[in-house]
Design an enzyme around this catalytic site. Structure first.
Site, PDB file in Angstrom:
ATOM      1  CB  CYS A 164      57.501 -66.087 -81.927  1.00  0.00           C
ATOM      2  SG  CYS A 164      57.059 -65.591 -83.610  1.00  0.00           S
ATOM      3  CG  HIS A 213      53.311 -64.610 -81.289  1.00  0.00           C
ATOM      4  ND1 HIS A 213      54.654 -64.359 -81.094  1.00  0.00           N
ATOM      5  CD2 HIS A 213      52.873 -65.198 -80.145  1.00  0.00           C
ATOM      6  CE1 HIS A 213      55.001 -64.761 -79.887  1.00  0.00           C
ATOM      7  NE2 HIS A 213      53.944 -65.281 -79.296  1.00  0.00           N
ATOM      8  CG  HIS A 225      55.137 -66.989 -76.108  1.00  0.00           C
ATOM      9  ND1 HIS A 225      54.430 -65.928 -76.646  1.00  0.00           N
ATOM     10  CD2 HIS A 225      55.160 -66.752 -74.768  1.00  0.00           C
ATOM     11  CE1 HIS A 225      54.032 -65.115 -75.683  1.00  0.00           C
ATOM     12  NE2 HIS A 225      54.453 -65.591 -74.544  1.00  0.00           N
TER      13      HIS A 225
END
Length: 251
Positions: A164, A213, A225
């Site tokens: 990420c 994240h 993402h």
């Protein structure tokens, strides 16, 4: 210390005779008195030097204690990071085992579901009225779009695979903007935006209480993402990430 030690040694060698006896035995009292005055001045300088040494020793002791405290904090932080790393690696191993247990048909169905969800999210992102951020955020987002479909690999930061924060740091790097590598550090890379209504395309968006994240805001409640092992870079609704939206960051 060296200067005071030298003078103390000289006094020891001279025998330190009582001043009144030295005056009585002196062949030239005037000369003795002149020397005594000079010695008195030197003694005053010694006292000042000793005071300075004591002050410096106190400062050094305080700095040594502060340094010791910081080293203890660093050791504690290093231990905690080590525990978190093992925890993450354990979860990744479990996720990989689960993926490996799927049949070819189940994998194909999962990939089809993910691709369909990504297309739906992309349509929602592009079909709304959100105005893309101008400048580097919009440019970084445009670069990241070219990586849709690239596989998620933990610790990877491009150009063919990403995790990420690897995706977000790589995208910004392509437009000449350096941001930290990890999601936790990226959370301090710019101005925070706590309302989703204030987000613009290309802003960094963070999820979960520990900020593990991050993605790029794609507009209309969508994020671009790299989700997790077994997935690819894709569009997804912020409501299905699996953890709460914490805030955005405009770099």
């Amino acid at each position: 210390r060296d200067g005071i030690g030298t003078m103390a040694s000289a006094q020891y060698r001279s025998g330190s005779i009582d001043p009144s006896i030295q005056l009585f035995l002196s062949a030239d009292p005037d000369d003795f008195l002149d020397k005594a005055s000079t010695l008195d001045q030197l003694s005053g300088q010694q006292v000042e030097a000793l005071k300075k040494i004591q002050e410096k020793q106190r400062e050094l002791a305080q700095e040594r204690q502060e340094a010791t405290d910081k080293l203890e904090d660093l050791a504690s932080t290093r231990t905690e990071l080590g525990k978190k790393k093992k925890e993450v690696q354990g979860k990744l191993a479990d996720a990989q085992k689960l993926l490996n247990s799927l049949t070819a048909q189940e994998r194909a169905a999962l990939q089809a579901d993910q691709a369909r969800a990504s297309r739906d999210s992309m349509r929602d992102a592009l079909g709304g009225s959100t105005v893309p951020a101008s400048g580097r955020a919009g440019a970084a987002y445009g670069v990241a779009q070219s990586k849709v479909g690239s596989p998620y690999v933990y610790g990877a930061s491009g150009p063919s695979s990403f995790d990420c924060s690897g995706l977000t740091s790589w995208a910004y790097a392509q437009v000449g903007v350096g941001i930290p590598r990890t999601s936790e550090a990226q959370a301090n890379a710019g101005t925070r935006i706590y309302s989703t209504s204030g987000l613009k395309v290309g802003d960094l968006v963070f999820f979960f209480n520990d900020l593990h994240h991050v993605g790029l805001y794609a507009g209309n409640g969508q994020v671009l993402h790299a989700p997790r092992p077994g997935t690819v870079v894709r569009y997804e609704s912020m409501s299905t990430i699996g953890g709460p939206f914490m805030f955005g960051v405009r770099v």
